[in-house]
Design a protein around this motif. Sequence first.
Motif, PDB file in Angstrom:
ATOM      1  N   HIS A  21       1.437  61.635 -15.358  1.00 54.02           N
ATOM      2  CA  HIS A  21       0.643  62.600 -14.607  1.00 54.02           C
ATOM      3  C   HIS A  21       1.279  62.818 -13.234  1.00 54.02           C
ATOM      4  CE1 HIS A  21      -2.848  62.341 -17.403  1.00 54.02           C
ATOM      5  NE2 HIS A  21      -2.349  61.132 -17.612  1.00 54.02           N
ATOM      6  N   MET A  22       1.002  63.977 -12.662  1.00 55.80           N
ATOM      7  CA  MET A  22       1.539  64.306 -11.336  1.00 55.80           C
ATOM      8  C   MET A  22       0.703  63.663 -10.238  1.00 55.80           C
ATOM      9  SD  MET A  22       3.816  66.204  -9.609  1.00 55.80           S
ATOM     10  CE  MET A  22       4.278  67.720 -10.489  1.00 55.80           C
ATOM     11  N   TRP A  23       1.379  63.006  -9.309  1.00 57.36           N
ATOM     12  CA  TRP A  23       0.739  62.561  -8.065  1.00 57.36           C
ATOM     13  C   TRP A  23       1.758  62.686  -6.948  1.00 57.36           C
ATOM     14  CZ3 TRP A  23       0.936  57.657  -5.084  1.00 57.36           C
ATOM     15  CH2 TRP A  23       0.032  57.692  -4.007  1.00 57.36           C
ATOM     16  N   LEU A  52      -5.561  60.397  -6.172  1.00 59.95           N
ATOM     17  CA  LEU A  52      -5.228  59.085  -6.722  1.00 59.95           C
ATOM     18  C   LEU A  52      -6.470  58.377  -7.247  1.00 59.95           C
ATOM     19  CD1 LEU A  52      -3.155  56.835  -7.200  1.00 59.95           C
ATOM     20  CD2 LEU A  52      -3.596  56.050  -4.862  1.00 59.95           C
ATOM     21  N   LEU A  53      -7.589  58.467  -6.523  1.00 58.18           N
ATOM     22  CA  LEU A  53      -8.829  57.867  -7.002  1.00 58.18           C
ATOM     23  C   LEU A  53      -9.245  58.455  -8.350  1.00 58.18           C
ATOM     24  CD1 LEU A  53     -10.913  57.615  -3.698  1.00 58.18           C
ATOM     25  CD2 LEU A  53      -9.681  55.797  -4.878  1.00 58.18           C
ATOM     26  N   GLY A  54      -8.981  59.742  -8.511  1.00 62.09           N
ATOM     27  CA  GLY A  54      -9.262  60.372  -9.804  1.00 62.09           C
ATOM     28  C   GLY A  54      -8.405  59.782 -10.912  1.00 62.09           C
ATOM     29  N   GLU A  62      -9.836  56.451 -11.897  1.00 62.52           N
ATOM     30  CA  GLU A  62     -10.992  56.620 -12.790  1.00 62.52           C
ATOM     31  C   GLU A  62     -10.527  56.963 -14.200  1.00 62.52           C
ATOM     32  OE1 GLU A  62     -14.085  56.031 -12.257  1.00 62.52           O
ATOM     33  OE2 GLU A  62     -13.986  55.649 -10.098  1.00 62.52           O
ATOM     34  N   ARG A  63      -9.509  57.809 -14.301  1.00 58.06           N
ATOM     35  CA  ARG A  63      -8.989  58.179 -15.623  1.00 58.06           C
ATOM     36  C   ARG A  63      -8.428  56.947 -16.335  1.00 58.06           C
ATOM     37  NH1 ARG A  63      -5.926  61.822 -14.024  1.00 58.06           N
ATOM     38  NH2 ARG A  63      -7.248  63.611 -14.490  1.00 58.06           N
ATOM     39  N   ALA A  64      -7.679  56.128 -15.607  1.00 61.65           N
ATOM     40  CA  ALA A  64      -7.116  54.914 -16.204  1.00 61.65           C
ATOM     41  C   ALA A  64      -8.229  53.976 -16.665  1.00 61.65           C
ATOM     42  CB  ALA A  64      -6.210  54.202 -15.203  1.00 61.65           C
ATOM     43  N   GLY A  65      -9.285  53.862 -15.857  1.00 59.40           N
ATOM     44  CA  GLY A  65     -10.414  53.020 -16.247  1.00 59.40           C
ATOM     45  C   GLY A  65     -11.090  53.514 -17.494  1.00 59.40           C
ATOM     46  N   THR A 116     -15.892  49.171 -23.620  1.00 62.25           N
ATOM     47  CA  THR A 116     -16.797  48.954 -22.501  1.00 62.25           C
ATOM     48  C   THR A 116     -16.412  49.872 -21.365  1.00 62.25           C
ATOM     49  OG1 THR A 116     -15.400  47.229 -21.532  1.00 62.25           O
ATOM     50  CG2 THR A 116     -17.113  46.524 -23.061  1.00 62.25           C
ATOM     51  N   ARG A 117     -17.282  49.963 -20.372  1.00 59.39           N
ATOM     52  CA  ARG A 117     -17.011  50.808 -19.202  1.00 59.39           C
ATOM     53  C   ARG A 117     -17.329  50.014 -17.941  1.00 59.39           C
ATOM     54  NH1 ARG A 117     -16.395  56.143 -18.330  1.00 59.39           N
ATOM     55  NH2 ARG A 117     -16.852  56.549 -20.508  1.00 59.39           N
ATOM     56  N   ARG A 118     -16.409  50.078 -16.979  1.00 61.41           N
ATOM     57  CA  ARG A 118     -16.621  49.392 -15.716  1.00 61.41           C
ATOM     58  C   ARG A 118     -16.713  50.417 -14.595  1.00 61.41           C
ATOM     59  NH1 ARG A 118     -12.349  44.748 -14.887  1.00 61.41           N
ATOM     60  NH2 ARG A 118     -13.954  44.068 -13.425  1.00 61.41           N
ATOM     61  N   SER A 119     -17.419  50.098 -13.568  1.00 60.33           N
ATOM     62  CA  SER A 119     -17.534  51.006 -12.423  1.00 60.33           C
ATOM     63  C   SER A 119     -17.091  50.295 -11.166  1.00 60.33           C
ATOM     64  CB  SER A 119     -18.992  51.473 -12.260  1.00 60.33           C
ATOM     65  OG  SER A 119     -19.827  50.360 -12.006  1.00 60.33           O
ATOM     66  N   GLY A 120     -16.924  51.060 -10.085  1.00 60.05           N
ATOM     67  CA  GLY A 120     -16.488  50.492  -8.815  1.00 60.05           C
ATOM     68  C   GLY A 120     -14.990  50.456  -8.723  1.00 60.05           C
ATOM     69  N   LEU A 121     -14.486  49.969  -7.583  1.00 63.64           N
ATOM     70  CA  LEU A 121     -13.055  49.974  -7.350  1.00 63.64           C
ATOM     71  C   LEU A 121     -12.677  48.865  -6.404  1.00 63.64           C
ATOM     72  CD1 LEU A 121     -10.345  51.478  -7.662  1.00 63.64           C
ATOM     73  CD2 LEU A 121     -10.968  52.820  -5.664  1.00 63.64           C
ATOM     74  N   ARG A 122     -11.794  47.993  -6.885  1.00 57.66           N
ATOM     75  CA  ARG A 122     -11.175  46.989  -5.999  1.00 57.66           C
ATOM     76  C   ARG A 122      -9.709  46.987  -6.422  1.00 57.66           C
ATOM     77  NH1 ARG A 122     -13.841  41.387  -6.341  1.00 57.66           N
ATOM     78  NH2 ARG A 122     -12.896  41.099  -4.307  1.00 57.66           N
ATOM     79  N   THR A 123      -8.813  47.340  -5.522  1.00 54.92           N
ATOM     80  CA  THR A 123      -7.461  47.678  -5.917  1.00 54.92           C
ATOM     81  C   THR A 123      -6.415  46.705  -5.396  1.00 54.92           C
ATOM     82  OG1 THR A 123      -8.153  49.963  -5.745  1.00 54.92           O
ATOM     83  CG2 THR A 123      -5.803  49.572  -5.993  1.00 54.92           C
TER      84      THR A 123
END
Length: 382
Positions: free
Chosen positions: A171-173, A357-359, A362-365, A374-381
């Motif tokens: 993907h482009m970033w 990048l945050l998007g 989320e896509r990777a998650g 399963t699905r996880r939420s939040g962000l610790r990088t």
Amino acid sequence: MAEQFLPHVNGVTHSVIRVLEHLRDHGHEAMVIAPSYEKTLFLGSVDHVDGVRIERIPSLPLAGYPEVRVASCTVSRIQRILARFAPDVVHVASPFVLGWQAIQAAKGLGLPCVAVYQTDVPGYAARYGASVLETAMWSHVRAMHNSATLTLAPSTASISQLHEHGVQRVHMWRRGVDTSRFRPAPRDHAWRERVGGGKRLVGYVGRLAPEKQVADLAAIDALPDTRLVIIGSGPGKESLRSVLPNAHFEGFLTGTELATAMASLDVFVHPGEHETFCQTIQEAMASGVPVVAVGRGGPLDLVDSSRNGWLYAPGDLAGLRERVRDLAGDDAKRLAFARTAHQCVQERTWGAVCEQLLGHYERAGTVTSRMRGTRRSGLRTP
């Protein structure tokens, strides 16, 4: 995970720092795993940068380029570090040695992993006289990035290059530019007089290393009524002094000194053919300086020929000379290009690209969640 980090400053380090700033400012918790430097060569260490924890991995200096460190450790050790931090996504900046271990560790823990392609290491190999290794290096790059959840690349050329070598899920970033620092206002006439004595200043900013092809600037070293200005440092510095006898070598600059020098140039040049993006081109444009760059890789997306600068064909050093001569000798054209260059980067802020990048995080998650149900939420990088 950063293959290179402070105190070594390069494009990878710079982009990691800007991402960390954005994460911190928006309430996310981050940690960096990066090489150690001299004082912690064997023991490793933990330190902090602006409140962000830095977990250091023992490393050794790269032969012939001691500022660059090569770090590696076992996958299990990285897994232990990640398990303690419990991240929601693993961001791997310019992976090759340490980054490959991190990708395997994240995969083993079932964590989404975003691998950021920033350095054309196989292309660099040829510049360092090791072209025989290029095929093997591409095999390594393909294995790494295909093991990651997503790969982010900064330009259309790098995306095409990765696809050609079998890398999937790309993907482009792009990269942002600090338009509050890099702008036309710091232009300093006293600096210009000291460096160029009234001549037009044609400048290069970046590492002084073979892969940057700075020696190609010999084609413009003696251009009438101009002074070539070299800003940066690296293993090629002394040899370049003999190749570019008329050039002014300003050394390594950062912060306001770099912004002043950049804005004080008349034309910016970049001859490197292996740039996946080329951040200094954006910084020059933000400073109101038109660009002459080789028409390969990242510059293809940044330089719009006849509007904000010129592109020349790879290897066409006569074309490089003619494009620089054209802008240095035509005040009206140079100023028109400069205005367009400044305008075209004003929306490319780090805030905007970090939100993108945050998007991607989320896509990777989401991809990883689908794979494990399963699905996880939040962000610790990390």
